[in-house]
Design a protein around this motif. Sequence first.
Motif, PDB file in Angstrom:
ATOM      1  N   ILE A   1       0.849  -1.181   0.000  1.00 39.59           N
ATOM      2  CA  ILE A   1       0.000   0.000   0.000  1.00 39.59           C
ATOM      3  C   ILE A   1       0.892   1.241   0.000  1.00 39.59           C
ATOM      4  CG2 ILE A   1      -1.971  -1.060   1.167  1.00 39.59           C
ATOM      5  CD1 ILE A   1      -0.986   0.069   3.769  1.00 39.59           C
ATOM      6  N   ALA A   2       0.350   2.340  -0.485  1.00 39.72           N
ATOM      7  CA  ALA A   2       1.089   3.605  -0.478  1.00 39.72           C
ATOM      8  C   ALA A   2       1.199   4.086   0.969  1.00 39.72           C
ATOM      9  CB  ALA A   2       0.377   4.633  -1.337  1.00 39.72           C
ATOM     10  N   GLN A   3       2.409   4.209   1.462  1.00 42.25           N
ATOM     11  CA  GLN A   3       2.587   4.529   2.879  1.00 42.25           C
ATOM     12  C   GLN A   3       2.075   5.912   3.251  1.00 42.25           C
ATOM     13  OE1 GLN A   3       6.349   3.271   4.738  1.00 42.25           O
ATOM     14  NE2 GLN A   3       6.787   2.183   2.840  1.00 42.25           N
ATOM     15  N   GLN A   4       2.094   6.852   2.292  1.00 39.58           N
ATOM     16  CA  GLN A   4       1.576   8.180   2.615  1.00 39.58           C
ATOM     17  C   GLN A   4       0.081   8.163   2.892  1.00 39.58           C
ATOM     18  OE1 GLN A   4       2.944   7.317  -0.263  1.00 39.58           O
ATOM     19  NE2 GLN A   4       1.749   8.044  -2.014  1.00 39.58           N
ATOM     20  N   SER A   5      -0.604   7.121   2.418  1.00 40.71           N
ATOM     21  CA  SER A   5      -2.051   7.034   2.624  1.00 40.71           C
ATOM     22  C   SER A   5      -2.417   6.536   4.016  1.00 40.71           C
ATOM     23  CB  SER A   5      -2.680   6.111   1.569  1.00 40.71           C
ATOM     24  OG  SER A   5      -2.270   4.768   1.765  1.00 40.71           O
ATOM     25  N   VAL A   6      -1.415   6.034   4.775  1.00 38.24           N
ATOM     26  CA  VAL A   6      -1.696   5.515   6.114  1.00 38.24           C
ATOM     27  C   VAL A   6      -0.856   6.197   7.193  1.00 38.24           C
ATOM     28  CG1 VAL A   6      -2.346   3.254   5.202  1.00 38.24           C
ATOM     29  CG2 VAL A   6       0.011   3.653   5.928  1.00 38.24           C
ATOM     30  N   PHE A   7       0.174   6.941   6.791  1.00 33.80           N
ATOM     31  CA  PHE A   7       1.124   7.441   7.781  1.00 33.80           C
ATOM     32  C   PHE A   7       0.505   8.488   8.702  1.00 33.80           C
ATOM     33  CE2 PHE A   7       5.254   9.090   9.318  1.00 33.80           C
ATOM     34  CZ  PHE A   7       5.870   7.880   9.582  1.00 33.80           C
ATOM     35  N   GLY A   8      -0.572   9.094   8.280  1.00 31.30           N
ATOM     36  CA  GLY A   8      -1.248  10.046   9.153  1.00 31.30           C
ATOM     37  C   GLY A   8      -1.666   9.420  10.476  1.00 31.30           C
ATOM     38  N   TRP A   9      -2.020   8.116  10.453  1.00 34.63           N
ATOM     39  CA  TRP A   9      -2.403   7.432  11.685  1.00 34.63           C
ATOM     40  C   TRP A   9      -1.241   7.383  12.678  1.00 34.63           C
ATOM     41  CZ3 TRP A   9      -7.242   7.216  12.562  1.00 34.63           C
ATOM     42  CH2 TRP A   9      -8.159   7.007  11.531  1.00 34.63           C
ATOM     43  N   PHE A  10      -0.034   7.252  12.155  1.00 36.33           N
ATOM     44  CA  PHE A  10       1.173   7.270  12.987  1.00 36.33           C
ATOM     45  C   PHE A  10       1.235   8.569  13.791  1.00 36.33           C
ATOM     46  CE2 PHE A  10       5.588   8.691  13.409  1.00 36.33           C
ATOM     47  CZ  PHE A  10       6.239   7.588  13.947  1.00 36.33           C
ATOM     48  N   PHE A  11       1.001   9.685  13.117  1.00 39.20           N
ATOM     49  CA  PHE A  11       1.070  10.979  13.796  1.00 39.20           C
ATOM     50  C   PHE A  11      -0.143  11.222  14.695  1.00 39.20           C
ATOM     51  CE2 PHE A  11       3.974  12.038  10.187  1.00 39.20           C
ATOM     52  CZ  PHE A  11       5.091  12.309  10.958  1.00 39.20           C
ATOM     53  N   ILE A  12      -1.294  10.691  14.325  1.00 36.32           N
ATOM     54  CA  ILE A  12      -2.467  10.848  15.184  1.00 36.32           C
ATOM     55  C   ILE A  12      -2.229  10.166  16.529  1.00 36.32           C
ATOM     56  CG2 ILE A  12      -4.884  10.145  15.480  1.00 36.32           C
ATOM     57  CD1 ILE A  12      -5.242  10.614  12.464  1.00 36.32           C
ATOM     58  N   GLY A  13      -1.617   8.969  16.501  1.00 43.24           N
ATOM     59  CA  GLY A  13      -1.286   8.287  17.750  1.00 43.24           C
ATOM     60  C   GLY A  13      -0.339   9.101  18.609  1.00 43.24           C
ATOM     61  N   ALA A  14       0.673   9.692  17.960  1.00 43.93           N
ATOM     62  CA  ALA A  14       1.621  10.537  18.682  1.00 43.93           C
ATOM     63  C   ALA A  14       0.939  11.791  19.217  1.00 43.93           C
ATOM     64  CB  ALA A  14       2.775  10.916  17.761  1.00 43.93           C
ATOM     65  N   LEU A  15       0.002  12.342  18.440  1.00 44.78           N
ATOM     66  CA  LEU A  15      -0.685  13.570  18.846  1.00 44.78           C
ATOM     67  C   LEU A  15      -1.535  13.348  20.088  1.00 44.78           C
ATOM     68  CD1 LEU A  15      -1.226  16.531  18.140  1.00 44.78           C
ATOM     69  CD2 LEU A  15      -3.138  15.766  16.705  1.00 44.78           C
ATOM     70  N   LEU A  16      -2.145  12.193  20.198  1.00 46.66           N
ATOM     71  CA  LEU A  16      -2.946  11.888  21.395  1.00 46.66           C
ATOM     72  C   LEU A  16      -2.075  11.921  22.646  1.00 46.66           C
ATOM     73  CD1 LEU A  16      -5.203   8.960  20.062  1.00 46.66           C
ATOM     74  CD2 LEU A  16      -5.868  11.336  20.509  1.00 46.66           C
ATOM     75  N   VAL A  17      -0.862  11.393  22.541  1.00 47.66           N
ATOM     76  CA  VAL A  17       0.075  11.437  23.674  1.00 47.66           C
ATOM     77  C   VAL A  17       0.485  12.873  23.967  1.00 47.66           C
ATOM     78  CG1 VAL A  17       2.364  10.745  24.489  1.00 47.66           C
ATOM     79  CG2 VAL A  17       0.948   9.124  23.221  1.00 47.66           C
ATOM     80  N   ALA A  18       0.768  13.636  22.917  1.00 41.90           N
ATOM     81  CA  ALA A  18       1.231  15.013  23.095  1.00 41.90           C
ATOM     82  C   ALA A  18       0.156  15.900  23.728  1.00 41.90           C
ATOM     83  CB  ALA A  18       1.656  15.592  21.751  1.00 41.90           C
ATOM     84  N   VAL A  19      -1.079  15.775  23.264  1.00 34.10           N
ATOM     85  CA  VAL A  19      -2.183  16.576  23.812  1.00 34.10           C
ATOM     86  C   VAL A  19      -2.403  16.243  25.285  1.00 34.10           C
ATOM     87  CG1 VAL A  19      -4.670  16.972  23.723  1.00 34.10           C
ATOM     88  CG2 VAL A  19      -3.341  16.917  21.605  1.00 34.10           C
ATOM     89  N   THR A  20      -2.434  14.954  25.597  1.00 33.14           N
ATOM     90  CA  THR A  20      -2.644  14.519  26.980  1.00 33.14           C
ATOM     91  C   THR A  20      -1.516  15.001  27.889  1.00 33.14           C
ATOM     92  OG1 THR A  20      -3.790  12.525  26.196  1.00 33.14           O
ATOM     93  CG2 THR A  20      -3.008  12.519  28.471  1.00 33.14           C
ATOM     94  N   SER A  21      -0.278  14.883  27.410  1.00 38.48           N
ATOM     95  CA  SER A  21       0.881  15.274  28.212  1.00 38.48           C
ATOM     96  C   SER A  21       0.910  16.780  28.454  1.00 38.48           C
ATOM     97  CB  SER A  21       2.175  14.837  27.518  1.00 38.48           C
ATOM     98  OG  SER A  21       2.213  13.431  27.388  1.00 38.48           O
TER      99      SER A  21
END
Length: 281
Positions: free
Chosen positions: A166-186
């Motif tokens: 699969i085209a990785q750019q089409s799924v990589f946003g989920w990688f950052f969304i997971g990181a963003l949840l940690v960042a917002v909470t922290s």
Amino acid sequence: MQYLISVTVLWAFSFSLIGVYLAGQVDAWFSVLVRIALATCVFLPFLEFSVIPKKLAAKLMLIGAIQLGVMYGFYYHSFLFLSVPEVLLFTVMTPLYITLLNDLLDRRFHIGFLVAALIAVIGAIAIRYEGVDGQFVIGMLLVQGANMCFATGQVLYKRLMQDKHIAQQSVFGWFFIGALLVAVTSFAAFGDLSRLPTTSVQWSVLIYLGVVASGLGYFAWNKGAIEVDVGVLAVMNNMLIPAGILVNVAIWNRDADIMRLVIGGAIIMSALWVNKRFSKT
């Protein structure tokens, strides 16, 4: 391999930018939040919500939370206790974490990967070993936490995506969304609103780190991780050390032992050769 080399050059600037313009001046959790939020914005337009399986999205979010969200928490706070060269020094263990985790998941021992990683560690120490003082133990532990998170994310992403067509750019946003949840909470729990950026330079550095170093950098690095074996990936993690020092010397005029830099860089390059020889046997 070209992805890893390109990102190594790109990330070489990040250490000094954080140490010079952000550490001790801008709240670390705010820096993490802005950096990850901007990176998320880069890849949100590419997400195909209706196509990507929920299980894959969840795994990518978990990897992003570990490799980026939790890692940045350790990484940014380490600059409060260590100088830029000391942070660089303590990143030398990352190749070992990568190889050992990969061996654990494979339930076998890859001697070639481990030898290459050990040589890379020796090369990095040859470059940056010097006396440390102050609260270096706390700083060292924080960097090791960051190293473990970064190593874990690389190995898990490589194993998850290397067989996906699969085209990785089409799924990589989920990688950052997971990181963003940690960042917002922290940031909500630990952030200090009295220490937000106050200058255009600080905002410019955050924007660069978020859009370029994180957004484009992590995508290219993880994409490159899929295309090489674990030994090369481990070794390339320590190429950041000579690259980071060169940036310090060239731009910020920091003193450095050029001979040690050359010798250490040569040792790290030899680790790539050793890994290649083992991979053929």
